[in-house]
Design an enzyme around this catalytic site. Structure first.
Site, PDB file in Angstrom:
ATOM      1  N   CYS A   2      61.393  10.757  28.389  1.00 60.67           N
ATOM      2  CA  CYS A   2      60.940  10.452  26.823  1.00 60.67           C
ATOM      3  C   CYS A   2      62.197   9.692  26.484  1.00 60.67           C
ATOM      4  CB  CYS A   2      60.363  11.439  26.231  1.00 60.67           C
ATOM      5  SG  CYS A   2      58.763  12.174  26.954  1.00 60.67           S
ATOM      6  N   ARG A  27      63.697   6.072  30.497  1.00 60.89           N
ATOM      7  CA  ARG A  27      63.672   7.328  30.126  1.00 60.89           C
ATOM      8  C   ARG A  27      62.125   7.853  30.243  1.00 60.89           C
ATOM      9  NH1 ARG A  27      67.892  10.082  27.857  1.00 60.89           N
ATOM     10  NH2 ARG A  27      66.585  12.004  27.606  1.00 60.89           N
ATOM     11  N   TRP A  74      57.173   9.954  28.849  1.00 62.68           N
ATOM     12  CA  TRP A  74      56.842  10.315  30.496  1.00 62.68           C
ATOM     13  C   TRP A  74      55.769  11.393  30.353  1.00 62.68           C
ATOM     14  CZ3 TRP A  74      57.737  14.500  33.568  1.00 62.68           C
ATOM     15  CH2 TRP A  74      57.622  14.275  34.762  1.00 62.68           C
ATOM     16  N   ASN A  98      60.529  15.135  22.677  1.00 61.40           N
ATOM     17  CA  ASN A  98      60.894  15.103  24.066  1.00 61.40           C
ATOM     18  C   ASN A  98      61.407  16.710  24.561  1.00 61.40           C
ATOM     19  OD1 ASN A  98      61.777  14.695  26.664  1.00 61.40           O
ATOM     20  ND2 ASN A  98      64.044  14.276  25.705  1.00 61.40           N
ATOM     21  N   GLY A  99      60.665  17.155  25.434  1.00 59.94           N
ATOM     22  CA  GLY A  99      60.549  18.359  26.184  1.00 59.94           C
ATOM     23  C   GLY A  99      59.193  19.200  26.495  1.00 59.94           C
ATOM     24  N   GLU A 480      70.661  10.304  51.432  1.00 62.03           N
ATOM     25  CA  GLU A 480      70.490   9.581  50.105  1.00 62.03           C
ATOM     26  C   GLU A 480      69.860   8.155  50.383  1.00 62.03           C
ATOM     27  OE1 GLU A 480      70.711   9.771  47.168  1.00 62.03           O
ATOM     28  OE2 GLU A 480      71.025   7.751  46.306  1.00 62.03           O
ATOM     29  N   LYS A 484      66.264   6.881  48.320  1.00 61.67           N
ATOM     30  CA  LYS A 484      66.468   5.439  47.903  1.00 61.67           C
ATOM     31  C   LYS A 484      65.203   4.788  48.093  1.00 61.67           C
ATOM     32  CE  LYS A 484      68.639   5.755  45.117  1.00 61.67           C
ATOM     33  NZ  LYS A 484      69.350   6.601  44.584  1.00 61.67           N
ATOM     34  N   GLU A 487      61.841   6.373  46.712  1.00 62.09           N
ATOM     35  CA  GLU A 487      61.748   6.514  45.369  1.00 62.09           C
ATOM     36  C   GLU A 487      61.481   5.346  44.683  1.00 62.09           C
ATOM     37  OE1 GLU A 487      64.731   7.968  42.757  1.00 62.09           O
ATOM     38  OE2 GLU A 487      66.309   6.835  43.836  1.00 62.09           O
ATOM     39  N   HIS A 503      63.356  18.207  68.318  1.00 63.80           N
ATOM     40  CA  HIS A 503      62.664  19.646  68.036  1.00 63.80           C
ATOM     41  C   HIS A 503      61.329  19.414  67.232  1.00 63.80           C
ATOM     42  CE1 HIS A 503      65.913  21.559  70.101  1.00 63.80           C
ATOM     43  NE2 HIS A 503      66.976  20.691  69.120  1.00 63.80           N
ATOM     44  N   LYS A 602      64.376   8.584  33.985  1.00 62.78           N
ATOM     45  CA  LYS A 602      65.699   8.478  34.457  1.00 62.78           C
ATOM     46  C   LYS A 602      66.305   9.949  34.306  1.00 62.78           C
ATOM     47  CE  LYS A 602      69.912   6.596  35.740  1.00 62.78           C
ATOM     48  NZ  LYS A 602      69.865   6.695  36.822  1.00 62.78           N
TER      49      LYS A 602
END
Ligand code: M6R
Length: 607
Positions: A2, A27, A74, A98-99, A480, A484, A487, A503, A602
């Site tokens: 947010c 955000r 968000w 936000n929270g 990583e 990448k 996402e 395995h 983000k």
């Protein structure tokens, strides 16, 4: 998570808020809204599902206002609907958040707010509660304080009272919020990116302090109601740094900024060719005295930590554990004052990482954090901070921040070798030379590899699955690479230790499944190549990455990409460029907006 912006002052609030929201959109971007107190004394409230561009469309009519707040969401509590978008109005209170308010349900019941809500959000309860106390006290600060005694959770609130024109009230716990008073008016935002067009001087709103913003002035009160002076900080980058500057996406721009970010991070920490953390006041005794290292982080930062573990264990011969912060914070950690804790975070605000840091502190461990955002919570709560100098990272997918986190971990490894007397002067200088030269290997990759990688991205773009394999350090890089790709391209991708494939996971290898194999480590090169042959024998499409000049016969892979390093220990940097570009071009080929991948934001400031 947010984005929040508030403005009061001589300029038109709507323009400032809409600009701020587009700068903060990374955000959160599922819905957006703004509230203005107009010059005629009315409330102008507009909300919409979708991105800030839709809000802009909605706010076209003539309105004059010099005070307002805006939000880009968000979704946490409640779906993506107009009713759930912020700000929320209850009586005379207009609030955005936000929270997460953890006890919102209890509050609803206790105060009889059930059935009165117009949204499914936890946020509306805060507006109801503050309005409840405002009706009884007619005092905005008292109303906020009384509500704060009841609300549990993390929050950054911006509040307007419809009968108090020109003033924005704000308060926070855990969730970030920064503010500034300037000649052009007073600003508040969830991060400094939105303030940069107006000022480079700002302050972090201290937790549970009530901030009142008025035209060109601010007043900050501690929880007891005493006026306090904010602690001013300044940013070193300017407005261009947070713009695309001709690149089609922030992600691509940030990939191309990596050589510079790398140099800016490494150069100031070299003294006479030796890594040095004098400026950060990190004593050698801390680096030589610890018995083990605990790295804590989330996502990409955690994968940087995995590389950190491999290089520290190899060069310093010290046990290193890497923990996912969201797990660590609820574990019973086996750390003490002899454990050096390294916390890694681009934003410095990731809530799980922050909570894990606090737990590590309770255990008595000294904490070094590697952070990109100056003055962020993680930076402020650490014993020592090593700032990475990546500048603002806007794309949700982390690239340059990862690169400089790696750079700092290499520097720390070098300094630990010195502090523990594990190296001769000649050796450490050679180490540093290789590290410094990594900026050139990153640049060389950026100069020569994009077209080759784009062709491969187009080749794999419509696969359902992809695998990244490697051994040792290569395995750490693979982790990583897979994150990448998944996402931003939404292709299911997994990283596997190459020797572990047979395995179980090799069962998933079938014709044309892309396997990105990293084989830059001499010690395990032939072993990795054997694993590559195993997937190739099952008709996988193999993109092999090796050091330049590695001997690879044609039938081993479909495509062979080379990184310009002599010593595989430093392959992290150019390999990262290939893996980032592969993800970028794959997302591009699939037609996705890689700067705003679905479901992500983000900075993850909720659990
Ligand atoms: O700000 P932080 O470095 O603490 O963020 C950690 C993760 O949320 C972040 O790296 C995330 O995994 C990114 N989406 C990676 O591209």
């Amino acid at each position: 998570m947010c984005g929040i912006i508030g403005y009061t002052g001589p300029l038109q609030a709507r323009d400032i808020i809409l600009l701020g929201l587009s700068q903060l959109e990374y955000r959160g971007y599922d819905s957006a809204g703004l509230a203005l107190l107009t010059d005629e004394g009315n409330l102008y409230l507009r909300k919409t599902v979708g991105q800030v561009s839709r809000l802009k469309e909605l706010c076209r009519e003539a309105v004059s206002s010099h005070c307002g707040i805006g939000h880009t969401r968000w979704a946490k509590h409640g779906g993506v609907t107009e009713a759930n978008a912020h700000p929320h109005q209850v009586g005379r209170v207009i609030l955005l958040h936000n929270g997460i308010i953890e006890n919102y349900h209890t509050i609803q019941k206790q105060y009889g707010f059930e059935g009165l809500a117009t949204s499914e959000t936890d946020t509306e309860v805060a507006a109801q509660l503050i309005n409840y106390y405002y009706d009884r006290t007619n005092d905005p600060r008292q109303a906020i304080r009384r509500a704060l005694n009841i609300i549990e959770g993390s929050f950054a609130f911006c509040i307007l009272f419809s009968d108090i024109p020109g003033t924005i009230f704000a308060v926070r716990n855990v969730s970030p919020m920064v503010a500034a008073a300037t000649e052009q008016g007073s600003f508040i935002a969830s991060d400094v990116t939105a303030l940069i067009p107006y000022t480079k001087t700002y302050f972090v709103v201290p937790e549970y302090h009530i901030l009142m913003l008025r035209d060109r002035s601010i007043c900050l009160e501690d929880p007891e109601g005493n006026t306090v002076e904010p602690e001013l900080l300044s940013v070193s980058w300017d407005v261009e740094a947070a713009q695309k500057n001709g690149y089609p996406h922030f992600m691509l721009k940030e990939i191309f900024e990596q050589p510079e970010a790398f140099r800016k991070t490494v150069q100031p920490r070299l003294r006479d060719g030796i890594p040095c953390f004098e400026a950060e006041k990190i004593p050698d005794s801390l680096l030589s005295g610890c018995r083990q290292v605990q790295i804590i982080a989330c996502g990409t930062a955690m994968y940087a930590g995995m590389v950190g573990r491999a290089i520290l264990e190899q060069k310093v011969r010290i046990p290193v554990t890497v923990s996912i912060a969201s797990e660590f914070r609820y574990d019973t950690p086996m750390i003490d004052s002899d454990t050096l804790v390294i916390v890694i975070s681009q934003s410095g605000e990731t809530i799980d990482t922050l909570a894990a840091l606090r737990l590590a502190r309770e255990c008595g461990a000294p904490i070094i954090s590697i952070v990109n955002v100056k003055g962020s919570s993680i930076a402020r709560e650490s014993d020592y901070v090593i700032y990475t100098h990546a500048g603002p990272e806007i794309a949700v997918a982390s690239t340059k921040a990862y690169m400089v986190q790696l750079a700092v971990l290499y520097l720390l490894t070098g300094r630990m070798m010195v502090a523990r007397r594990l190296t001769s002067e000649e050796e450490i200088r050679a180490f540093t030379e290789h590290l410094v030269a990594s900026a050139d290997s990153i640049q060389e990759m950026l100069d020569v590899i994009p077209d080759q990688v784009r062709i491969q991205a187009e080749r794999i773009a419509f696969s359902e699955n992809a695998f990244f394999i490697g051994r040792g350090l290569d395995y750490a890089f693979s982790l990583e690479g897979a994150l990448k790709l998944k996402e931003i391209s939404y292709i299911h991708a997994e990283a596997y230790a190459a020797g572990e494939l047979k395995h179980g996971t090799i069962a998933l290898i079938e014709k044309d499944v892309p396997v990105i194999a990293l084989a830059t480590q001499d010690k395990v090169f032939s072993k990795t190549i054997s694993n590559v042959r195993e997937v190739r024998a099952r008709d996988a499409y193999v993109i092999l990455i090796t050091k330049k000049g590695a001997s690879v016969s044609d039938e081993v892979c479909d495509v062979h990409l080379e990184v310009p390093v002599e010593d595989g220990f430093f392959a992290a940097f150019p390999c990262a460029v290939i893996l980032q570009l592969l993800a970028y071009y794959t997302a591009y080929a699939r037609g996705y907006d890689m700067d705003k991948p679905r479901n992500l934001a983000k900075s993850v400031t909720v659990e």
